[in-house]
Structures are given as structure tokens and as C-alpha cells.
Design a protein around this motif. Structure first.
Motif, PDB file in Angstrom:
ATOM      1  N   SER A 193      -3.847   3.387   2.758  1.00 19.07           N
ATOM      2  CA  SER A 193      -4.231   4.694   2.896  1.00 19.07           C
ATOM      3  C   SER A 193      -4.468   5.598   1.589  1.00 19.07           C
ATOM      4  CB  SER A 193      -3.079   5.460   3.635  1.00 19.07           C
ATOM      5  OG  SER A 193      -1.729   5.400   2.582  1.00 19.07           O
ATOM      6  N   THR A 194      -5.153   6.408   1.629  1.00 13.92           N
ATOM      7  CA  THR A 194      -5.266   7.603   0.534  1.00 13.92           C
ATOM      8  C   THR A 194      -4.169   7.660  -0.316  1.00 13.92           C
ATOM      9  OG1 THR A 194      -7.217   8.580   1.609  1.00 13.92           O
ATOM     10  CG2 THR A 194      -6.317   9.575  -0.215  1.00 13.92           C
ATOM     11  N   GLN A 195      -3.166   7.822   0.457  1.00 15.68           N
ATOM     12  CA  GLN A 195      -1.959   8.039  -0.530  1.00 15.68           C
ATOM     13  C   GLN A 195      -1.476   6.988  -1.143  1.00 15.68           C
ATOM     14  OE1 GLN A 195       1.264  10.277   1.755  1.00 15.68           O
ATOM     15  NE2 GLN A 195       2.729   9.481   0.215  1.00 15.68           N
ATOM     16  N   GLU A 196      -1.502   5.749  -0.295  1.00 21.20           N
ATOM     17  CA  GLU A 196      -1.130   4.565  -0.974  1.00 21.20           C
ATOM     18  C   GLU A 196      -2.022   4.005  -2.265  1.00 21.20           C
ATOM     19  OE1 GLU A 196       0.939   2.296   2.699  1.00 21.20           O
ATOM     20  OE2 GLU A 196      -1.090   2.269   2.597  1.00 21.20           O
ATOM     21  N   ARG A 197      -3.365   4.421  -2.033  1.00 25.57           N
ATOM     22  CA  ARG A 197      -4.202   4.041  -3.175  1.00 25.57           C
ATOM     23  C   ARG A 197      -3.841   4.957  -4.183  1.00 25.57           C
ATOM     24  NH1 ARG A 197      -8.039   3.420   1.275  1.00 25.57           N
ATOM     25  NH2 ARG A 197      -8.853   5.632   1.110  1.00 25.57           N
ATOM     26  N   THR A 198      -3.818   6.384  -4.217  1.00 26.64           N
ATOM     27  CA  THR A 198      -3.265   7.010  -5.098  1.00 26.64           C
ATOM     28  C   THR A 198      -2.013   6.472  -5.841  1.00 26.64           C
ATOM     29  OG1 THR A 198      -4.338   8.948  -4.129  1.00 26.64           O
ATOM     30  CG2 THR A 198      -2.684   9.328  -6.050  1.00 26.64           C
ATOM     31  N   ARG A 199      -1.151   6.279  -5.227  1.00 26.27           N
ATOM     32  CA  ARG A 199       0.300   5.531  -5.956  1.00 26.27           C
ATOM     33  C   ARG A 199      -0.380   4.562  -6.803  1.00 26.27           C
ATOM     34  NH1 ARG A 199       5.720   5.969  -4.504  1.00 26.27           N
ATOM     35  NH2 ARG A 199       6.969   4.172  -5.103  1.00 26.27           N
ATOM     36  N   ALA A 200      -0.922   3.717  -5.991  1.00 25.65           N
ATOM     37  CA  ALA A 200      -1.316   2.412  -6.682  1.00 25.65           C
ATOM     38  C   ALA A 200      -1.897   2.424  -8.099  1.00 25.65           C
ATOM     39  CB  ALA A 200      -2.038   1.461  -5.856  1.00 25.65           C
ATOM     40  N   LEU A 201      -2.839   3.486  -8.085  1.00 28.69           N
ATOM     41  CA  LEU A 201      -3.636   3.750  -9.487  1.00 28.69           C
ATOM     42  C   LEU A 201      -2.597   4.324 -10.287  1.00 28.69           C
ATOM     43  CD1 LEU A 201      -7.275   5.021  -8.233  1.00 28.69           C
ATOM     44  CD2 LEU A 201      -6.417   3.063  -9.645  1.00 28.69           C
ATOM     45  N   ASP A 216      -1.610  13.894 -19.405  1.00 32.04           N
ATOM     46  CA  ASP A 216      -3.038  13.361 -19.764  1.00 32.04           C
ATOM     47  C   ASP A 216      -3.732  13.644 -18.489  1.00 32.04           C
ATOM     48  OD1 ASP A 216      -5.162  11.671 -20.384  1.00 32.04           O
ATOM     49  OD2 ASP A 216      -4.185   9.739 -20.422  1.00 32.04           O
ATOM     50  N   PRO A 217      -5.103  14.193 -18.724  1.00 33.16           N
ATOM     51  CA  PRO A 217      -6.122  14.551 -17.867  1.00 33.16           C
ATOM     52  C   PRO A 217      -6.433  13.276 -16.869  1.00 33.16           C
ATOM     53  CG  PRO A 217      -6.708  15.989 -19.557  1.00 33.16           C
ATOM     54  CD  PRO A 217      -5.467  14.739 -20.067  1.00 33.16           C
ATOM     55  N   ARG A 218      -6.448  11.935 -17.525  1.00 33.64           N
ATOM     56  CA  ARG A 218      -6.767  10.684 -16.925  1.00 33.64           C
ATOM     57  C   ARG A 218      -5.740  10.262 -16.291  1.00 33.64           C
ATOM     58  NH1 ARG A 218      -9.886   9.843 -22.086  1.00 33.64           N
ATOM     59  NH2 ARG A 218     -11.957   9.882 -21.496  1.00 33.64           N
ATOM     60  N   TYR A 219      -4.419  10.918 -16.158  1.00 32.74           N
ATOM     61  CA  TYR A 219      -3.244  10.124 -15.643  1.00 32.74           C
ATOM     62  C   TYR A 219      -3.562   9.773 -14.071  1.00 32.74           C
ATOM     63  CZ  TYR A 219       1.671   9.687 -14.137  1.00 32.74           C
ATOM     64  OH  TYR A 219       2.856   9.306 -13.855  1.00 32.74           O
ATOM     65  N   GLY A 220      -3.697   8.330 -13.760  1.00 36.03           N
ATOM     66  CA  GLY A 220      -3.597   7.854 -12.473  1.00 36.03           C
ATOM     67  C   GLY A 220      -5.278   7.526 -12.226  1.00 36.03           C
ATOM     68  N   HIS A 224      -7.261  14.548 -10.814  1.00 33.36           N
ATOM     69  CA  HIS A 224      -6.157  15.351 -10.116  1.00 33.36           C
ATOM     70  C   HIS A 224      -6.071  16.614 -10.850  1.00 33.36           C
ATOM     71  CE1 HIS A 224      -5.160  12.196  -7.301  1.00 33.36           C
ATOM     72  NE2 HIS A 224      -4.640  11.467  -8.417  1.00 33.36           N
ATOM     73  N   ARG A 225      -5.442  17.661 -10.206  1.00 29.07           N
ATOM     74  CA  ARG A 225      -5.163  18.784 -10.852  1.00 29.07           C
ATOM     75  C   ARG A 225      -3.861  18.648 -11.654  1.00 29.07           C
ATOM     76  NH1 ARG A 225      -6.467  23.735  -6.393  1.00 29.07           N
ATOM     77  NH2 ARG A 225      -8.748  23.323  -6.373  1.00 29.07           N
ATOM     78  N   ALA A 226      -3.476  19.365 -12.443  1.00 29.10           N
ATOM     79  CA  ALA A 226      -2.294  19.331 -13.412  1.00 29.10           C
ATOM     80  C   ALA A 226      -1.096  19.348 -12.559  1.00 29.10           C
ATOM     81  CB  ALA A 226      -2.358  20.299 -14.399  1.00 29.10           C
TER      82      ALA A 226
END
Length: 383
Positions: A193-201, A216-220, A224-226
Motif C-alpha cells: 500500500s502507499t503507507q507501506e511503501r512510504t514506511r519502506a522508503l 532533512d528535507p530528503r528524509y524518506g 513530505h512536508r516537515a
């Protein structure tokens, strides 16, 4: 929360990024999580410098072959990177976001795109320069003037949105193929799912950085917004996946994977040994704020700095000396004479040269020369 010294933090990063050696190219790519790509070859391209620093026996062709063997793909993570093929599904949300953002641009260049699709479908992989166009558009590094070939811009749009892939490199030249022909079928559709992919990244980012900060703005490796980054980070800390770390004398909060805590604490202010010259896009250098926080080292890559304003040189390589960043060298490779020229050496005021240090430095430069295929080192500056 753990409290550690800067010395312990440096020892941990040194063991993670410098002391660890890899015996195969797939292991290297999986271990680093991503290798940043760059066409600049003042002495050698960044991905080759990054890889050769960490492998005892390094063959540049093997890194290039990861694409051809479908063991890796190219995409934007830290920036343009080589990534393990198994991570292809994790970037689906990034590709979909860009597909939406680029919709009008894709429509505007639909004729050029149609030609690209038809040729790749009938002819197979083609080099970027196989597609020619007299029409110029605003794209790439352009600002106000249209100076990019329409076909080059169209190729980049298709690459960003995941419709074509880089399947081969020859120097700075890229070869493209349709995604369905380049990526193994079982990686084309993500079961997550989108949530699972976000977590994996987020976890992939954590493995790539090992000691990191959520500001870090690149975090993940997504936009993403801060507030969103903070929320995800807090959740992973609450679950025990991440452990917060405070570094003595540093205001910025850091974190590590909880599985790294024992190793971090075991170092106990260890002092690493050895000299290494880091390419400007080496993973250890990705976060400039971390260099300032932990190494008290300010680094600026001056390749885009006007010549008159440069303090080091266009390809300043930081010097990692016994676990500390103590300065930079500015090298230049003369391929005709197979000579590695050292045009400038700049060290911190606190670092004092001694005869012993000069000999160790020269040996380290000889090793760097061998890595890039030079037969000799020439000093164009005083050592």
C-alpha cells in the motif's frame, strides 16, 4: 534517548561508510542502499569513486553491468542514483506524483513521445542521442531560454514518470528502453500500500544514512512536508524501530536504527585509523549539516562556483584522516599521460604537517591514483 560524543558518532560513521568492505557489486549496492550518479569526470565519475573506495578489487564495468543484468535501476533518491532492482516498487508513489505534475508537459510533447515509444518498441534499447529534434524547448537546466532539444526533454519526462528506463551506460551516455522491457515483471506491480511503501522508503533512507536527523528535507526520499516527516519519525521511534540520539555539543537531534544501537555503543570513542579521499557525492557527505554537526567541517563543492571565487578547486575531495575531516584536495586527471595532478591542498589551521604525515599522505595519494588508473602523481602545489 542515547547520549554519545562526537568522537563516538564519527567512529560509527567511519565503520559504516569507510571500514566496511564489499566483495561483490550487488553486495555493495545493497549495503549502501544507493550510489549517486554524476557525469562529472574530473578524475573519475562519482559512482566509480564511491565504489572503488569500498572494494579491494574493483572493475568499473561490473558496476555498469548491474543495469544490463537487471540487478539495478536508475532513479532519484538522494539525487540521481543507482538502486537495487528490488526497490523499484517502492518509488511508485514518486512516479505517480510526477506523472500528475508533468501531465500538461507530457501532452505538449505528445508527438515526440509517440516517436520515442514507437522506436523503443520496434528497435529495442536506444542511446539518448539516437533521438534528434530541431525544436528547442525550456527543460533541464534552462531558465528562461529554450535551449534543450525537445526529444531530450521528452526522454527525461518519460524517465521521471517511470515510462522508460535507463538500461545501459557508456560513459555519460544513457541507453533507454520501455519500462516493461527493462524491469522484471514481478517488480512492475507493487503489492504494498502507499503507507507501506512510504514506511519502506523511510527505513531505506535510515539504512543509507545510519545516523540521521528528521529535519532533512530528503528524509524518506519523498517530498513530505516537515509536519509529515515529524509524524512518521515519531511513530517509528514509538514503535522502537528507531532510537533517538543526542550528540554532545550538537543541538540537532539525531536517530539510528534500533538494530544499530549495540554497535554504536560498542565503539565507545574509538579512534579510526587511515586516510581516505572522498568524492564530492560520497554517501558520507550527503548531508552537509551532519558534517558540520559531527565533524565541525564546512564543505562546499565548488564545481559551480566561479573560478575566481573558489577556495579549493572545482573538484574538492574531502580528506578523512583517522576519522576526522581535516581538509580537501583539488585533483585533476590527465588521461593522456596517466597522471593524477594535485592542484591544491587545503587543510584546517589546527592540522600541522610533519615529515611522517607527509609520507602517509603521499602513500594515500598513490593509492587514489591507482584507483583511477593513474601511473603517477604530480604535485602542482606545495606539500
Amino acid at each position: 534517548m542515547l547520549l554519545i560524543s562526537k568522537k563516538t558518532a564519527r567512529a560509527f560513521l567511519h565503520k559504516t561508510f569507510i571500514a566496511t568492505r564489499y566483495s561483490s557489486m550487488p553486495d555493495l549496492l545493497n549495503g549502501l542502499e544507493a550510489i549517486q550518479l554524476d557525469p562529472v569526470a574530473v578524475i573519475e565519475r562519482n559512482h566509480h569513486l564511491t565504489a572503488s573506495l569500498r572494494m579491494k578489487r574493483y572493475n568499473p564495468a561490473e558496476l555498469e553491468q548491474l543495469l544490463e543484468k537487471q540487478q539495478a535501476f536508475e532513479y532519484y533518491a538522494q539525487a540521481a542514483c543507482l538502486l537495487p532492482i528490488a526497490d523499484f516498487p517502492l518509488f511508485e508513489d514518486v512516479r505517480q506524483r510526477l506523472l500528475t505534475a508533468c501531465a500538461s508537459d507530457l501532452t505538449a510533447h505528445k508527438d515526440a513521445i509517440r516517436v520515442i515509444f514507437n522506436r523503443l518498441a520496434t528497435e529495442g534499447p536506444l542511446a539518448s542521442n539516437a533521438f534528434q529534434s530541431e525544436r528547442k524547448v525550456i527543460g533541464g537546466w534552462d531558465t528562461n531560454s529554450a535551449s534543450t532539444k525537445e526529444t531530450s526533454h521528452a526522454l527525461q519526462l518519460l524517465f521521471l514518470t517511470g515510462q522508460i528506463q535507463v538500461v545501459k551506460r557508456q560513459g555519460a551516455k544513457r541507453f533507454f528502453a520501455l519500462t516493461e522491457d527493462a524491469i522484471p515483471n514481478h517488480y512492475l506491480k507493487s503489492p504494498l500500500s502507499t503507507q507501506e511503501r512510504t514506511r519502506a522508503l523511510l527505513l531505506k533512507y535510515a539504512r543509507a544514512y545510519r545516523l540521521f536527523s528528521a529535519d532533512d528535507p530528503r528524509y524518506g526520499w519523498q517530498k513530505h512536508r516537515a509536519a509529515t516527516r515529524k509524524k512518521w519519525h515519531a511513530q517509528l521511534v514509538e514503535e522502537g524501530v528507531l532510537t533517538e540520539v543526542a550528540i554532545e555539543g550538537v543541538k540537532r537531534p539525531y536517530a539510528v536504527l534500533s538494530t544499530d544501537v549495540d554497535e554504536l555503543l560498542s565503539l565507545n570513542d574509538n579512534q579510526p585509523k587511515g586516510i581516505a579521499f572522498l568524492s564530492p557525492l560520497d554517501p558520507l557527505l550527503w548531508r552537509r549539516e551532519r558534517l558540520q554537526d559531527i565533524y565541525d567541517f564546512h564543505y562546499r563543492w565548488e564545481i559551480y562556483t566561479p573560478k575566481a571565487a573558489r577556495k579549493v578547486g572545482p573538484y574538492g575531495m574531502p580528506i578523512l584522516w583517522n576519522g576526522k575531516l581535516i581538509g580537501q584536495i583539488s585533483p585533476l586527471m590527465n588521461r593522456e599521460t596517466a597522471t593524477l595532478h594535485i592542484e591544491n591542498i587545503v587543510v584546517e589551521p589546527s592540522f600541522k604537517w610533519t615529515p611522517t604525515r607527509k609520507k602517509a599522505f603521499a602513500r594515500a595519494l598513490d593509492h587514489l591514483a591507482k584507483r583511477v588508473g593513474a601511473k603517477q602523481v604530480a604535485y602542482d602545489c606545495f606539500l
